[in-house]
Scaffold this motif. Structure first.
Motif, PDB file in Angstrom:
ATOM      1  N   GLY A 176       7.490   6.443   1.676  1.00 23.89           N
ATOM      2  CA  GLY A 176       7.814   5.330   0.790  1.00 23.89           C
ATOM      3  C   GLY A 176       9.271   5.338   0.380  1.00 23.89           C
ATOM      4  O   GLY A 176       9.982   4.348   0.558  1.00 23.89           O
ATOM      5  N   THR A 177       9.736   6.490  -0.158  1.00 25.75           N
ATOM      6  CA  THR A 177      11.116   6.528  -0.636  1.00 25.75           C
ATOM      7  C   THR A 177      12.104   6.411   0.523  1.00 25.75           C
ATOM      8  O   THR A 177      13.147   5.781   0.392  1.00 25.75           O
TER       9      THR A 177
ATOM     10  N   TYR B  23      10.656  12.728  -7.177  1.00 25.08           N
ATOM     11  CA  TYR B  23       9.603  12.924  -6.182  1.00 25.08           C
ATOM     12  C   TYR B  23       9.855  14.179  -5.366  1.00 25.08           C
ATOM     13  O   TYR B  23       8.973  14.992  -5.142  1.00 25.08           O
TER      14      TYR B  23
ATOM     15  N   GLY C 136       0.773  -1.233   0.000  1.00 25.40           N
ATOM     16  CA  GLY C 136       0.000   0.000   0.000  1.00 25.40           C
ATOM     17  C   GLY C 136       0.808   1.290   0.000  1.00 25.40           C
ATOM     18  O   GLY C 136       0.334   2.323   0.448  1.00 25.40           O
TER      19      GLY C 136
ATOM     20  N   PHE D 136      16.758   4.262  -7.916  1.00 27.37           N
ATOM     21  CA  PHE D 136      16.032   4.724  -6.725  1.00 27.37           C
ATOM     22  C   PHE D 136      16.363   6.191  -6.446  1.00 27.37           C
ATOM     23  O   PHE D 136      15.483   6.992  -6.113  1.00 27.37           O
TER      24      PHE D 136
ATOM     25  N   GLY E  58      14.558   8.346  -8.874  1.00 23.20           N
ATOM     26  CA  GLY E  58      13.152   8.417  -8.477  1.00 23.20           C
ATOM     27  C   GLY E  58      12.974   9.366  -7.310  1.00 23.20           C
ATOM     28  O   GLY E  58      12.073  10.210  -7.300  1.00 23.20           O
TER      29      GLY E  58
ATOM     30  N   VAL F 291       4.743   9.500  -0.702  1.00 24.42           N
ATOM     31  CA  VAL F 291       5.980   9.125  -1.369  1.00 24.42           C
ATOM     32  C   VAL F 291       7.196   9.436  -0.511  1.00 24.42           C
ATOM     33  O   VAL F 291       8.247   8.823  -0.657  1.00 24.42           O
TER      34      VAL F 291
ATOM     35  N   PHE G 138       5.966   3.428   6.105  1.00 27.59           N
ATOM     36  CA  PHE G 138       6.277   3.123   4.705  1.00 27.59           C
ATOM     37  C   PHE G 138       5.188   3.658   3.782  1.00 27.59           C
ATOM     38  O   PHE G 138       5.453   4.065   2.652  1.00 27.59           O
ATOM     39  N   THR G 139       3.951   3.676   4.276  1.00 29.57           N
ATOM     40  CA  THR G 139       2.851   4.067   3.401  1.00 29.57           C
ATOM     41  C   THR G 139       2.444   5.528   3.580  1.00 29.57           C
ATOM     42  O   THR G 139       1.407   5.952   3.084  1.00 29.57           O
TER      43      THR G 139
ATOM     44  N   PHE H 242      10.998   4.142 -15.699  1.00 32.41           N
ATOM     45  CA  PHE H 242      11.748   2.958 -15.254  1.00 32.41           C
ATOM     46  C   PHE H 242      11.568   1.819 -16.246  1.00 32.41           C
ATOM     47  O   PHE H 242      12.512   1.134 -16.622  1.00 32.41           O
TER      48      PHE H 242
ATOM     49  N   LEU I 160      12.194   2.809   1.574  1.00 33.22           N
ATOM     50  CA  LEU I 160      12.697   2.001   0.467  1.00 33.22           C
ATOM     51  C   LEU I 160      14.219   2.127   0.364  1.00 33.22           C
ATOM     52  O   LEU I 160      14.946   1.135   0.321  1.00 33.22           O
TER      53      LEU I 160
ATOM     54  N   LEU J   7       6.386   8.044 -13.747  1.00 30.99           N
ATOM     55  CA  LEU J   7       7.732   7.632 -13.365  1.00 30.99           C
ATOM     56  C   LEU J   7       7.946   6.148 -13.641  1.00 30.99           C
ATOM     57  O   LEU J   7       9.013   5.730 -14.087  1.00 30.99           O
TER      58      LEU J   7
ATOM     59  N   THR K 284       2.517   4.467  -2.139  1.00 27.56           N
ATOM     60  CA  THR K 284       1.820   5.271  -3.149  1.00 27.56           C
ATOM     61  C   THR K 284       2.775   5.810  -4.205  1.00 27.56           C
ATOM     62  O   THR K 284       2.575   6.891  -4.734  1.00 27.56           O
ATOM     63  N   PHE K 285       3.839   5.044  -4.503  1.00 29.82           N
ATOM     64  CA  PHE K 285       4.834   5.550  -5.455  1.00 29.82           C
ATOM     65  C   PHE K 285       4.210   5.953  -6.785  1.00 29.82           C
ATOM     66  O   PHE K 285       4.538   6.981  -7.361  1.00 29.82           O
TER      67      PHE K 285
END
Lengths: 292, 581, 209
Positions: C144-145, C59, B245, C52, C55, C141, C137-138, B263, C148, B259, B247-248
């Motif tokens: 998340g990043t 972001y 879950g 990564f 990305g 972004v 994590f959620t 990739f 990650l 994005l 949200t990238f």
């Protein structure tokens, strides 16, 4: 002997040129009707590339076929061909000419693209001046809302919604494309224009219809189960008819339109398929002023 | 030492070698089902596995074509149809083209550079045995609730992360896992190939004495090394979005759906060159043999492979002209994409130069290579059109693109693959294939390919979109043609399968070099012995020396001291005298 | 072949034999192949991190609400200590390698254990930091990043410590170094790689806020 060879080659090149020009000219027939100003530009570029492509293709395959016919080894001939390992001049020629061609094609394509000026999604962020110009020119502004799997068109000035896209002929149209769920694509083949619609972004899009008639708008970016059903009629009409249609639509009360995806989905609920593969439920059929 | 002694020694070495082969365990069909570390066994394992999945992907393709023979969606559910084209693309790329080419490279590269095996034989076997894992994961999609992945082989979010079943283990989940494992396998393979080519070349085998096939494999594997990690990164993020879950790529929650496309295409466009480059290599091997002429412009052809690999890193956005990309990107990538045509054109002209005034022989392999070349030129021309932004905006995501890349992937890659299989079949099996059936196979394939994929261009120009299960009635005629072509292609594999199986079991025995070809692989027995060479050869000339009557390797004018000792020890038992003065 | 060509060979023979022997030596240098292959692998692996990072930059520069609600930024002090320890461990593993080349096994083991301890401390510090953060994590972004990148890097640190453990235990096998030092050289290189990645990561996530 040498002169004869040169003449033969010149003759072949001339024939190839003639045939290629003919093919390039007929390329216009391979495309749908030209219903927007953009289609004229795209088709000319296409015809140009077909001419060039035909010349190269016929040149290469012609040489190949000539070789295949005249350079076959005799049945018991086990000898080798001439040990030619290369030819610097030739190699330079067939490197430099393609480079020049590439820049020519790219330059021409760039010109066409600039003339089309259909606008990318990022343009509005840093060209407020153009925004002002478009307002001043009084382009027809229409909002396009896409969702799984329906198109809704909103005419903000009159506060009308419709599932059919009506456009005035010979007038620049400014669309604001939005999506409510996944990426969709706005595509009218007869106009030669296409743009992906990214959710959570408002994407500006412009073109000029030049031919009255009925066309088809389709979703051009795969959007899930009922992707193929996501189409809408596009009606290009005279300014007068267009105004009449707006008047007419404004009078109608909003009601639920027919939606192919929702229809099929409901049928499946009653008679599930043997495969049992699930799908995302379609959005409920759009409630709009005008639908057919 | 006198000449007779050399002869004696050589004869003895060969006999010893032969004895060793006889005693070698598992020299029968069973070894193909073991964790063998012999690159030739692994090569065959790859090729056979890949061909099996070529048939599976082909059946899916025929289901797709059967659905499209009528405008309405009437054969399978829309969900199943979507699963079909997703799995068709996935299987054809990740279980047919990649593994089959890796298999061919596995078989040929070590022999062509004069090595005994790959640099890391166990890693090589492990990389192969990951392919069945990929296959199981891919096929498992059909047996989980909700069915296989249905988001297309691009798996663009948000469609790919919508997960209608709500289960953790779903078709899309397995799909991402399969891609991930396939990526690990490919990276293991790539490290192995690059190391082998750079460090295991026989003495005298300088870079510019390598056959073009080796050059192209090297270029392709370098692309794997720099491209695949980007896809891995993207698929890790996609997996997180799908399962935990994050949200990238979810625009509704601040993510960036485009994005993922970057990739994906940063790898997946160069991936096309990973596939096509070895095919260029195959063409470059085959044309000189059947034209009896050296490859025209060897050095330039070799370098152009590396240039293609380099430029391939800079073209990916041309898949996204219609996505939300900025104008400057569209223009920069239009020019870079068109630039790929320059080194590619050089190769095409070089092949023409090779064939010109040769002594042509139209064996099945040559026919497939010529057919592949013609269709590649066609695909290249439509490729240039697609690179031009204004035209791409019209035909992007339509059947024009589908037609274009099937001319590449079937017309060129699969035809080239068949050419390679026919050409090296005697080497791999020690048997000749049946020429007549080979030619029938060629003509069926050539006609089928054109009948199937040529009408698609017209459909695309008229605006028929790819991935649709139903379409407007006006598109029907071309679709019927394409479907007939598709079924013809399905049929065309039958003569191939029978020819290969029967010839393998009972074909005429092939000599070491039935085509009178020049190359290290043609100097060894058919099939080659376990470590390929009795002794590592010394290479003394460039490849493709047709018409030059110069030897490729030094003809054993020397002998190693150790070998002499070994032979002395071995031969004393056999009472063979060696006069070592 | 006739006798004439054979007769010419004595002058030619020694040279070609030397060349041949040298070439065979290179071809059979398995340790060299392994190291070459490992470097190729690391170069490829670094592209995952680069992806990564790319990305992350996209972001960071494009997201409107970068930080999740209630989060004001990241604490830099503890991660900085962690960073110093991780980078220092690169020097320590270098010392370990040097001791091994001097055939000083106890010294080698001492420095290797020290490296492992520093690596483990880094992981411990990261676990503490993760625990104290008020976003998950959620959480958009940003969350998340963050998880990650640090998580993927942490996995590499863990792998590095694991490899060092294997190298340590293998050092007790008699004759382990008869075939060369590939194992420890690769482990060490991997450790330096993990450090360099961390420096970039630290700059991107903690310094550029």
């Amino acid at each position: 002997m040498k002169i004869r060879n040169i003449l033969i080659i010149l003759g072949a090149v001339a024939l190839n040129t003639f045939v290629s020009l003919y093919i390039g000219e007929s390329a216009y027939n391979w495309l749908p009707v030209q219903a927007a100003a953009e289609s004229l530009l795209v088709d000319r570029l296409f015809s140009f590339l077909v001419t060039l492509g035909a010349f190269i293709f016929l040149g290469v395959t012609g040489t190949l076929i000539y070789s295949m016919i005249f350079h076959r080894a005799a049945e018991y001939d086990l000898s080798d061909g001439p040990a030619i390992e290369g030819n610097l001049t030739l190699e330079i020629v067939w490197t430099v000419i393609p480079i020049l061609l590439v820049f020519w094609i790219a330059g021409y394509s760039y010109q066409v693209y600039v003339k089309m000026a259909i606008r990318g999604p990022m343009e509005h962020a840093h060209s407020h001046q153009m925004e002002a110009v478009s307002v001043a020119e009084n382009r027809e502004k229409i909002e396009v809302i896409s969702k799984q799997w329906a198109w809704v068109f909103r005419y903000p000035d009159r506060n009308i919604t419709s599932t059919e896209l009506h456009l005035p002929v010979d007038r620049r149209v400014h669309l604001a494309l939005t999506s409510e769920d996944v990426i969709h694509g706005f595509y009218i083949p007869a106009f030669r224009v296409k743009q992906d619609i990214i959710p959570n972004h408002k994407i500006d899009f412009e073109f000029t219809p030049i031919r009255e008639g009925n066309y088809r708008l389709t979703d051009s970016q795969y959007s899930g189960t009922f992707f193929a059903t996501m189409a809408a009629n596009v009606v290009v009409e005279s300014a007068e008819d267009y105004q009449n249609w707006l008047e007419d639509a404004a009078k109608r009360k909003p009601s639920a339109a027919y939606n192919q995806a929702a229809f099929e989905y409901n049928q499946e609920l009653q008679h599930p398929h043997a495969s049992g593969w699930q799908t995302i439920a379609p959005a409920s059929p759009p409630v709009v002023n005008y639908h057919n | 030492m006198k000449i007779d002694d050399f002869k004696k020694i050589n004869i003895e070495v060969e006999r010893l070698h032969y004895d060793r082969l006889e005693k070698e365990p598992g020299r029968d069909w069973k070894r193909y089902f073991t964790f063998s570390t012999d690159h030739k066994v692994i090569g065959i394992q790859y090729l056979v596995t890949a061909f099996f999945f070529f048939l599976v992907g082909g059946i899916f393709a025929m289901i797709i074509r059967a659905e499209l023979i009528t405008p309405a969606s009437d054969l399978v559910d829309r969900t199943v149809y979507n699963g079909m084209f997703t799995m068709h693309g996935t299987i054809m790329l990740f279980l047919w083209t990649f593994p089959s080419l890796v298999g061919l490279a596995n078989y040929l590269v070590p022999i062509q550079i004069g090595a005994e095996d790959m640099a890391f034989p166990r890693l090589n076997a492990a990389a192969f045995w990951l392919v069945p894992v990929v296959a199981i994961l891919t096929i498992a999609g059909f047996f989980v609730p909700g069915g296989s992945a249905q988001a297309g082989w691009w798996s663009y979010p948000p469609v790919s992360t919508q997960n209608p079943t709500g289960f953790l283990i779903n078709g899309q989940f397995l799909w991402i896992l399969a891609i991930f494992v396939s990526g690990i396998s490919s990276i293991m393979g790539a490290v192995n190939f690059v190391t082998t080519i750079f460090r295991m070349r026989a003495p005298g085998m300088t870079l510019f004495r390598m056959p073009i096939f080796v050059w192209t494999v090297l270029s392709a594997q370098i692309i794997q090394l720099f491209g695949l990690p980007a896809l891995t990164a993207g698929s890790v993020m996609l997996m997180c979005d799908l399962t935990v879950g994050t949200t990238f790529f979810d625009p509704a929650l601040g993510g960036d759906a485009v994005l993922f496309q970057h990739f994906f295409w940063f790898y997946s466009h160069p991936a096309v060159y990973v596939i096509i480059l070895p095919i260029f290599g195959i063409f470059s091997e085959i044309f000189p043999v059947y034209s009896r002429k050296p490859l025209f412009g060897y050095h330039v052809v070799a370098i152009s492979s590396i240039i293609i690999a380099a430029v391939s890193a800079l073209v990916w956005v041309h898949h996204m002209y219609a996505s939300g990309t900025a104008n400057w990107m569209r223009l920069v990538f239009m020019i870079s994409t068109m630039c790929v045509s320059v080194p590619t054109g050089i190769k095409v002209f070089a092949w023409l130069g090779t064939i010109w005034r040769g002594k042509l022989r139209f064996n099945t392999a040559m026919l497939f290579a010529l057919g592949g070349l013609v269709m590649f030129v066609f695909a290249g021309i439509t490729g240039i059109m697609l690179a031009a932004v204004p035209i791409d905006i019209h035909v992007n995501n339509t059947y024009f693109v589908v037609g274009h890349f099937h001319y590449v992937l079937y017309g060129t890659v699969t035809m080239g693959m068949f050419a390679a299989i026919y050409h090296w079949f005697p080497k791999m099996t020690g048997r000749m294939y049946n020429e007549g059936w080979g030619q029938i196979h060629f003509w069926l394939t050539f006609l089928g390919t054109n009948l199937n994929f040529f009408p698609m261009h017209s459909l695309g120009l008229h605006g028929m979109l790819r991935r649709v299960a139903s379409y407007a009635p006006e598109y029907m005629f071309s679709n019927v043609l394409a479907s007939l072509g598709g079924f013809l292609l399905g049929m065309s594999t039958l003569p191939f399968i029978f020819n290969i199986i029967i010839s393998w079991i009972d074909g005429e025995k092939a000599g070491n070099n039935p085509w009178r070809a020049i190359g290290l692989e043609w100097l060894v027995a058919s099939p080659p012995p376990i470590e390929n060479f009795d002794e590592i050869p010394i290479v003394i000339s460039e490849p493709y020396g047709y018409g030059k009557s110069e030897p490729l390797t030094l003809d054993r004018p020397f002998i190693e001291v150790e070998t002499i000792e070994k032979i002395t020890l071995a031969t004393t038992d056999n009472q063979v005298e060696i006069n070592n003065n | 072949m006739n006798n004439d060509s054979i007769a010419q060979q004595p002058e030619f023979l020694p040279d070609i034999n030397t060349f041949y022997q040298n070439s065979l030596h290179k071809i059979h240098d398995h340790e060299g192949h392994s190291m070459f292959g490992f470097i190729v692998f690391l170069l490829s692996e670094s592209i995952i991190f680069l992806s990564f990072f790319a990305g992350y930059i996209v972001y960071k520069t494009n997201t409107v609400d970068w930080l999740p609600p209630g989060v004001s930024g990241l604490e830099v002090k503890e991660p900085l200590i962690n960073t110093v320890i991780l980078i220092s461990s690169s020097f320590v593993i270098y010392l370990a390698e040097r001791e091994l080349h001097r055939n000083n096994l106890p010294g080698f083991r001492f420095y290797l254990i020290a490296t492992m301890a520093m690596g483990s401390y880094f992981l411990y510090g990261q676990a503490i930091e993760w625990n104290s953060l008020e976003f998950g994590f959620t959480s958009g972004v940003f969350g998340g990043t963050f998880y990650l990148l640090t998580g993927f890097h942490g996995l590499h640190v863990f792998t590095g410590v694991l490899l060092q453990g294997i190298m340590l235990s293998r050092s007790f096998i008699p004759g382990n170094y008869d075939t060369g030092h590939f194992g420890i050289n690769a482990t060490s290189l991997f450790w330096h790689f993990v450090d360099v990645i961390w420096i970039i990561l630290f700059v991107l996530i903690y310094v550029w806020q």
